[in-house]
Design a protein around this motif. Structure first.
Motif, PDB file in Angstrom:
ATOM      1  N   PRO A  22       0.802  -1.223   0.000  1.00 14.89           N
ATOM      2  CA  PRO A  22       0.000   0.000   0.000  1.00 14.89           C
ATOM      3  C   PRO A  22       0.837   1.276   0.000  1.00 14.89           C
ATOM      4  O   PRO A  22       0.489   2.249  -0.676  1.00 14.89           O
ATOM      5  CB  PRO A  22      -0.829  -0.139   1.279  1.00 14.89           C
ATOM      6  CG  PRO A  22      -0.969  -1.612   1.467  1.00 14.89           C
ATOM      7  CD  PRO A  22       0.346  -2.178   1.029  1.00 14.89           C
ATOM      8  N   GLN A  23       1.949   1.294   0.733  1.00 18.62           N
ATOM      9  CA  GLN A  23       2.776   2.490   0.770  1.00 18.62           C
ATOM     10  C   GLN A  23       3.391   2.781  -0.588  1.00 18.62           C
ATOM     11  O   GLN A  23       3.448   3.936  -1.038  1.00 18.62           O
ATOM     12  CB  GLN A  23       3.888   2.345   1.813  1.00 18.62           C
ATOM     13  CG  GLN A  23       4.712   3.619   2.020  1.00 18.62           C
ATOM     14  CD  GLN A  23       3.854   4.801   2.451  1.00 18.62           C
ATOM     15  OE1 GLN A  23       3.135   4.712   3.446  1.00 18.62           O
ATOM     16  NE2 GLN A  23       3.911   5.893   1.712  1.00 18.62           N
ATOM     17  N   ALA A  24       3.845   1.733  -1.270  1.00 15.90           N
ATOM     18  CA  ALA A  24       4.384   1.924  -2.617  1.00 15.90           C
ATOM     19  C   ALA A  24       3.299   2.444  -3.553  1.00 15.90           C
ATOM     20  O   ALA A  24       3.554   3.318  -4.392  1.00 15.90           O
ATOM     21  CB  ALA A  24       4.950   0.608  -3.138  1.00 15.90           C
ATOM     22  N   PHE A  25       2.094   1.920  -3.414  1.00 18.98           N
ATOM     23  CA  PHE A  25       0.960   2.377  -4.227  1.00 18.98           C
ATOM     24  C   PHE A  25       0.752   3.873  -4.059  1.00 18.98           C
ATOM     25  O   PHE A  25       0.628   4.621  -5.037  1.00 18.98           O
ATOM     26  CB  PHE A  25      -0.293   1.610  -3.813  1.00 18.98           C
ATOM     27  CG  PHE A  25      -1.522   1.930  -4.622  1.00 18.98           C
ATOM     28  CD1 PHE A  25      -1.944   1.082  -5.627  1.00 18.98           C
ATOM     29  CD2 PHE A  25      -2.255   3.076  -4.377  1.00 18.98           C
ATOM     30  CE1 PHE A  25      -3.081   1.375  -6.374  1.00 18.98           C
ATOM     31  CE2 PHE A  25      -3.390   3.380  -5.115  1.00 18.98           C
ATOM     32  CZ  PHE A  25      -3.801   2.522  -6.117  1.00 18.98           C
ATOM     33  N   GLU A 192     -11.286 -17.759  -2.802  1.00 25.07           N
ATOM     34  CA  GLU A 192     -10.729 -16.961  -1.720  1.00 25.07           C
ATOM     35  C   GLU A 192      -9.715 -15.968  -2.268  1.00 25.07           C
ATOM     36  O   GLU A 192      -9.054 -16.216  -3.278  1.00 25.07           O
ATOM     37  CB  GLU A 192     -10.028 -17.850  -0.682  1.00 25.07           C
ATOM     38  CG  GLU A 192     -10.959 -18.727   0.132  1.00 25.07           C
ATOM     39  CD  GLU A 192     -10.211 -19.547   1.164  1.00 25.07           C
ATOM     40  OE1 GLU A 192      -8.952 -19.426   1.222  1.00 25.07           O
ATOM     41  OE2 GLU A 192     -10.850 -20.317   1.889  1.00 25.07           O
ATOM     42  N   CYS A 193      -9.587 -14.832  -1.587  1.00 27.12           N
ATOM     43  CA  CYS A 193      -8.556 -13.863  -1.936  1.00 27.12           C
ATOM     44  C   CYS A 193      -7.187 -14.410  -1.533  1.00 27.12           C
ATOM     45  O   CYS A 193      -7.061 -15.140  -0.550  1.00 27.12           O
ATOM     46  CB  CYS A 193      -8.792 -12.539  -1.217  1.00 27.12           C
ATOM     47  SG  CYS A 193     -10.272 -11.651  -1.743  1.00 27.12           S
ATOM     48  N   SER A 194      -6.179 -14.033  -2.284  1.00 25.44           N
ATOM     49  CA  SER A 194      -4.816 -14.420  -1.936  1.00 25.44           C
ATOM     50  C   SER A 194      -4.273 -13.501  -0.849  1.00 25.44           C
ATOM     51  O   SER A 194      -4.973 -12.623  -0.333  1.00 25.44           O
ATOM     52  CB  SER A 194      -3.919 -14.334  -3.179  1.00 25.44           C
ATOM     53  OG  SER A 194      -3.814 -12.975  -3.611  1.00 25.44           O
ATOM     54  N   GLU A 195      -3.005 -13.664  -0.516  1.00 28.09           N
ATOM     55  CA  GLU A 195      -2.363 -12.870   0.523  1.00 28.09           C
ATOM     56  C   GLU A 195      -1.910 -11.498   0.023  1.00 28.09           C
ATOM     57  O   GLU A 195      -1.328 -10.717   0.780  1.00 28.09           O
ATOM     58  CB  GLU A 195      -1.139 -13.626   1.067  1.00 28.09           C
ATOM     59  CG  GLU A 195      -1.422 -15.049   1.507  1.00 28.09           C
ATOM     60  CD  GLU A 195      -1.381 -16.053   0.388  1.00 28.09           C
ATOM     61  OE1 GLU A 195      -1.478 -17.259   0.682  1.00 28.09           O
ATOM     62  OE2 GLU A 195      -1.258 -15.653  -0.779  1.00 28.09           O
ATOM     63  N   ASP A 196      -2.185 -11.195  -1.233  1.00 26.78           N
ATOM     64  CA  ASP A 196      -1.748  -9.962  -1.877  1.00 26.78           C
ATOM     65  C   ASP A 196      -2.252  -8.730  -1.117  1.00 26.78           C
ATOM     66  O   ASP A 196      -3.456  -8.492  -1.028  1.00 26.78           O
ATOM     67  CB  ASP A 196      -2.284  -9.952  -3.313  1.00 26.78           C
ATOM     68  CG  ASP A 196      -1.712  -8.839  -4.160  1.00 26.78           C
ATOM     69  OD1 ASP A 196      -1.290  -7.821  -3.612  1.00 26.78           O
ATOM     70  OD2 ASP A 196      -1.699  -9.004  -5.393  1.00 26.78           O
ATOM     71  N   ARG A 197      -1.324  -7.926  -0.579  1.00 21.53           N
ATOM     72  CA  ARG A 197      -1.712  -6.759   0.216  1.00 21.53           C
ATOM     73  C   ARG A 197      -2.393  -5.688  -0.629  1.00 21.53           C
ATOM     74  O   ARG A 197      -3.275  -4.975  -0.139  1.00 21.53           O
ATOM     75  CB  ARG A 197      -0.471  -6.171   0.906  1.00 21.53           C
ATOM     76  CG  ARG A 197       0.021  -6.997   2.092  1.00 21.53           C
ATOM     77  CD  ARG A 197       1.316  -6.449   2.651  1.00 21.53           C
ATOM     78  NE  ARG A 197       2.444  -6.770   1.787  1.00 21.53           N
ATOM     79  CZ  ARG A 197       3.692  -6.365   2.019  1.00 21.53           C
ATOM     80  NH1 ARG A 197       3.956  -5.591   3.072  1.00 21.53           N
ATOM     81  NH2 ARG A 197       4.666  -6.708   1.186  1.00 21.53           N
ATOM     82  N   ILE A 198      -1.998  -5.564  -1.892  1.00 25.68           N
ATOM     83  CA  ILE A 198      -2.636  -4.579  -2.761  1.00 25.68           C
ATOM     84  C   ILE A 198      -4.088  -4.955  -3.027  1.00 25.68           C
ATOM     85  O   ILE A 198      -4.975  -4.094  -3.087  1.00 25.68           O
ATOM     86  CB  ILE A 198      -1.867  -4.454  -4.085  1.00 25.68           C
ATOM     87  CG1 ILE A 198      -0.505  -3.797  -3.850  1.00 25.68           C
ATOM     88  CG2 ILE A 198      -2.656  -3.643  -5.110  1.00 25.68           C
ATOM     89  CD1 ILE A 198      -0.572  -2.355  -3.405  1.00 25.68           C
ATOM     90  N   LEU A 199      -4.369  -6.237  -3.176  1.00 19.28           N
ATOM     91  CA  LEU A 199      -5.745  -6.700  -3.384  1.00 19.28           C
ATOM     92  C   LEU A 199      -6.636  -6.253  -2.229  1.00 19.28           C
ATOM     93  O   LEU A 199      -7.732  -5.708  -2.439  1.00 19.28           O
ATOM     94  CB  LEU A 199      -5.758  -8.216  -3.515  1.00 19.28           C
ATOM     95  CG  LEU A 199      -7.125  -8.901  -3.585  1.00 19.28           C
ATOM     96  CD1 LEU A 199      -7.935  -8.401  -4.772  1.00 19.28           C
ATOM     97  CD2 LEU A 199      -6.961 -10.423  -3.657  1.00 19.28           C
ATOM     98  N   HIS A 200      -6.189  -6.438  -1.011  1.00 24.75           N
ATOM     99  CA  HIS A 200      -6.981  -6.056   0.160  1.00 24.75           C
ATOM    100  C   HIS A 200      -7.014  -4.535   0.344  1.00 24.75           C
ATOM    101  O   HIS A 200      -8.008  -3.979   0.826  1.00 24.75           O
ATOM    102  CB  HIS A 200      -6.433  -6.749   1.405  1.00 24.75           C
ATOM    103  CG  HIS A 200      -6.549  -8.238   1.341  1.00 24.75           C
ATOM    104  ND1 HIS A 200      -7.708  -8.903   1.660  1.00 24.75           N
ATOM    105  CD2 HIS A 200      -5.660  -9.196   0.935  1.00 24.75           C
ATOM    106  CE1 HIS A 200      -7.533 -10.216   1.490  1.00 24.75           C
ATOM    107  NE2 HIS A 200      -6.303 -10.414   1.046  1.00 24.75           N
TER     108      HIS A 200
END
Length: 217
Positions: A22-25, A192-200
């Motif tokens: 998220p910070q990079a985003f 199910e959603c993956s562990e991808d932080r950007i997805l969440h």
């Protein structure tokens, strides 16, 4: 869906994203915003690439990307990984892709200059009057070494691809864009959603955007 529920399958025209946190985003989006106000600051770009080297691959794709001839001649990718769950509880990592029935078609720079700014919408409306627009829905099967938590990294090129569905677009729906909320984490049972932080992160960010649009009407 057959049971009347809705699922959002959000895709874009490149297979990689420019941020994996998220910070990079936020930082990279801030750079893009400043670049809109004039010629991009190359020193700031260098800082971004030094701080987030994983973003280089997708930014290079964006740089080399040509304008599509039509919405109906693009291939679309989910970027994020998801898990399909079978009846025994086994999870299989997958990524989605939409493949156009009409094939891929891009424009040269000189051709883009000859079109109006709204040419994609105009072309799509004209095309739909001639008949439906179709896409195959494929899933890419993730392998043991394919990351499920990093949308900036491509999966192996020899991955298995399976066609699981087909989409037919027959008409344009007249809706108020400000009332639409698309959420990539809005998924049906068995996925199910993956562990991808950007997805969440997108789930939270899109909710805020939606509230602001609704309240500003």
């Amino acid at each position: 869906m057959p049971n009347g529920k809705v699922s959002d399958l959000i895709t874009v025209t490149i297979p990689l994203f420019f941020a994996k946190t998220p910070q990079a985003f936020v930082d990279i989006a801030g750079f893009f915003q400043s670049a809109k106000e004039g010629f991009p600051n190359l020193k700031e770009l260098a800082k971004i690439l030094w701080k987030y080297p994983e973003s280089k691959a997708s930014l290079q794709m964006l740089k080399e990307m040509r304008s599509p001839a039509s919405f109906s001649t693009c291939q679309y990718y989910s970027i994020h990984a998801f898990y399909f769950i079978n009846k025994e509880g086994r999870r299989q990592a997958i990524k989605y892709e939409w493949v156009p029935d009409a094939g891929l078609s891009m424009l040269e720079k000189r051709e883009v200059a000859e079109h109006s700014p709204e040419y994609l919408e105009e072309e799509m409306e004209k095309r739909l009057k001639e008949g439906p627009v179709g896409f195959k829905l494929n899933i890419q099967i993730g392998g043991e070494n394919d990351p499920t938590d990093d949308p900036t990294t491509a999966w192996s090129e020899d991955k298995q691809v399976i066609t699981i569905g087909h989409l037919m677009i027959s008409k344009k729906l007249e809706v108020c864009k400000d009332t639409l909320l698309f959420d990539p984490t809005n998924i049906p049972e068995g996925i199910e959603c993956s562990e991808d932080r950007i997805l969440h992160f997108r789930h939270s960010a899109y909710a805020v955007s939606y509230e602001r649009r609704i309240n500003n009407q």
